[in-house]
Scaffold this motif. Structure first.
Motif, PDB file in Angstrom:
ATOM      1  N   PRO A  42       0.743  -1.179  -0.129  1.00 26.92           N
ATOM      2  CA  PRO A  42      -0.137   0.042  -0.102  1.00 26.92           C
ATOM      3  C   PRO A  42       0.894   1.099   0.000  1.00 26.92           C
ATOM      4  CG  PRO A  42      -0.828  -1.640   1.441  1.00 26.92           C
ATOM      5  CD  PRO A  42       0.401  -2.161   0.987  1.00 26.92           C
ATOM      6  N   LEU A 102       2.097   2.205  -3.415  1.00 20.51           N
ATOM      7  CA  LEU A 102       0.879   2.879  -4.257  1.00 20.51           C
ATOM      8  C   LEU A 102       0.505   4.165  -3.931  1.00 20.51           C
ATOM      9  CD1 LEU A 102      -1.255  -0.505  -4.431  1.00 20.51           C
ATOM     10  CD2 LEU A 102       0.117   0.277  -6.204  1.00 20.51           C
ATOM     11  N   VAL A 103       0.817   4.526  -2.688  1.00 17.05           N
ATOM     12  CA  VAL A 103       0.489   5.869  -2.001  1.00 17.05           C
ATOM     13  C   VAL A 103       1.552   6.738  -2.773  1.00 17.05           C
ATOM     14  CG1 VAL A 103       0.174   7.459  -0.280  1.00 17.05           C
ATOM     15  CG2 VAL A 103      -0.803   5.258  -0.075  1.00 17.05           C
ATOM     16  N   THR A 117      -1.490   3.766  -8.639  1.00 14.58           N
ATOM     17  CA  THR A 117      -1.906   2.405  -8.979  1.00 14.58           C
ATOM     18  C   THR A 117      -2.078   2.348 -10.295  1.00 14.58           C
ATOM     19  OG1 THR A 117      -3.187   2.065  -6.732  1.00 14.58           O
ATOM     20  CG2 THR A 117      -3.656   0.649  -8.459  1.00 14.58           C
ATOM     21  N   GLY A 174      -3.339  -8.111   3.633  1.00 11.94           N
ATOM     22  CA  GLY A 174      -3.457  -6.680   3.364  1.00 11.94           C
ATOM     23  C   GLY A 174      -2.148  -6.241   3.312  1.00 11.94           C
ATOM     24  N   VAL A 182      -1.261  -5.703  -1.988  1.00 11.01           N
ATOM     25  CA  VAL A 182      -2.465  -5.417  -2.713  1.00 11.01           C
ATOM     26  C   VAL A 182      -2.158  -5.961  -4.173  1.00 11.01           C
ATOM     27  CG1 VAL A 182      -3.912  -3.729  -3.688  1.00 11.01           C
ATOM     28  CG2 VAL A 182      -2.784  -3.290  -1.582  1.00 11.01           C
TER      29      VAL A 182
END
Length: 309
Positions: free
Chosen positions: A171, A174-175, A179, A252, A255
């Motif tokens: 995650p 991706l931040v 994405t 999680g 992703v």
């Protein structure tokens, strides 16, 4: 008709395996002179030298290289025939050399090996785990699990099913980097790659569109597991099988990306050398095939950890 010198062929195979006349003699329980005479006898029958000899080692000649596989098969068939005659068709005793990919071997093969040994206490298994491509015949492997395309036409193989791979990132990555919505977007991302399967990443959408993406980035490794720390640290995007990253996708920590663009599936295969197989090898093959009969189930990241095990 002159019968073949089976003893000489078997001794030749032992020299090839142990790369030394002395080591072959020790393995066979004979003296070095017996080994030398047998090789010389075979060379005389064939009319060509089989080894280059030096003071430190022996190396196969160009003529000897293709004959080495024939010698191994002759020896393996003879050993299997004697075992069948001595122990009976259903006797499960003796050693089995097994090879498997590292991550898949640790997660799925090693537990099955333990169960098999518990049921067959007279069997011994020598388990080799590596992501490197091995020479099944040359390394005297009895059973090999291989993920990927097969090129060894002389091997006996059984496809158990498909292994699925997943594009994934942390995650935090991706931040920081966004994405990707389409495989072509990966060209702008940092890709972590598996060097044992070099080349571009290929995608095919359910609608039929195909995309090829050059795979390059800050880290390449010959072990999929070695990419996971960098992947979890948010250093890039990787394509790895579910048996490696399934738990992290479940939790999680990673992703899944581009789920509508699956990579081509690769096969999970059981392989053995050509020739007759001892009863213990047949039993292990049947056991592994039964418990790995649905490799897709093992790779589904939505499966629970209990189901993955």
């Amino acid at each position: 008709m002159n019968l073949p010198d089976l003893e000489a062929w078997a001794i030749f195979a032992a020299v090839v395996e142990h790369r030394s006349f002395s080591a072959a003699a020790a393995h066979l329980g004979v003296n070095k002179a017996t080994v030398s005479k047998a090789v010389a006898r075979l060379e005389a029958r064939l009319g060509q030298s089989l080894f280059h000899r030096t003071s430190r080692r022996v190396v196969l000649t160009e003529a000897g290289k293709p004959l080495a596989d024939h010698a191994r098969r002759i020896l393996a068939d003879a050993v299997a025939a004697e075992e069948a005659a001595r122990d009976g068709a259903h006797a499960l005793a003796g050693s089995i050399r097994v090879a498997a990919p590292l991550g898949f071997g640790i997660g799925h093969v090693a537990p099955l090996v333990a169960r098999f040994l518990a049921d067959h206490p007279d069997v011994a298994i020598d388990l080799h785990l590596s992501d490197a491509r091995i020479d099944i015949v040359g390394d005297s492997i009895d059973v090999a699990l291989r993920i990927g395309d097969l090129a060894d036409s002389s091997l006996r193989g059984r496809r158990l099913g498909d292994v699925r791979t997943h594009i994934a990132a942390a995650p935090a990555y991706l931040v920081a980097h966004g994405t990707p919505a389409h495989p072509a977007d990966l060209a702008q991302h940092r890709l972590l790659t598996y060097s044992n399967a070099p080349g571009p990443w290929r995608f095919r959408h359910a609608g039929g569109e195909q995309v090829i993406v050059a795979a390059a980035g800050p880290l390449a490794a010959n072990s999929g597991e070695a990419l996971v720390p960098a992947l979890l640290a948010g250093l890039g995007v990787a394509r790895l099988p579910g048996f490696i990253i399934g738990p992290d996708l479940n939790s999680g920590a990673l992703v899944e990306l581009l789920a509508d663009w699956p990579a081509p599936a690769v096969g999970l295969h059981l392989l053995t050398p050509p020739g007759r197989r001892p009863a213990r090898v047949e039993a292990l093959l049947a056991f592994l095939a039964e418990h790995l009969r649905d490799p897709c189930e093992l790779n589904n990241p939505r499966d629970s950890p209990e189901k993955l095990a």
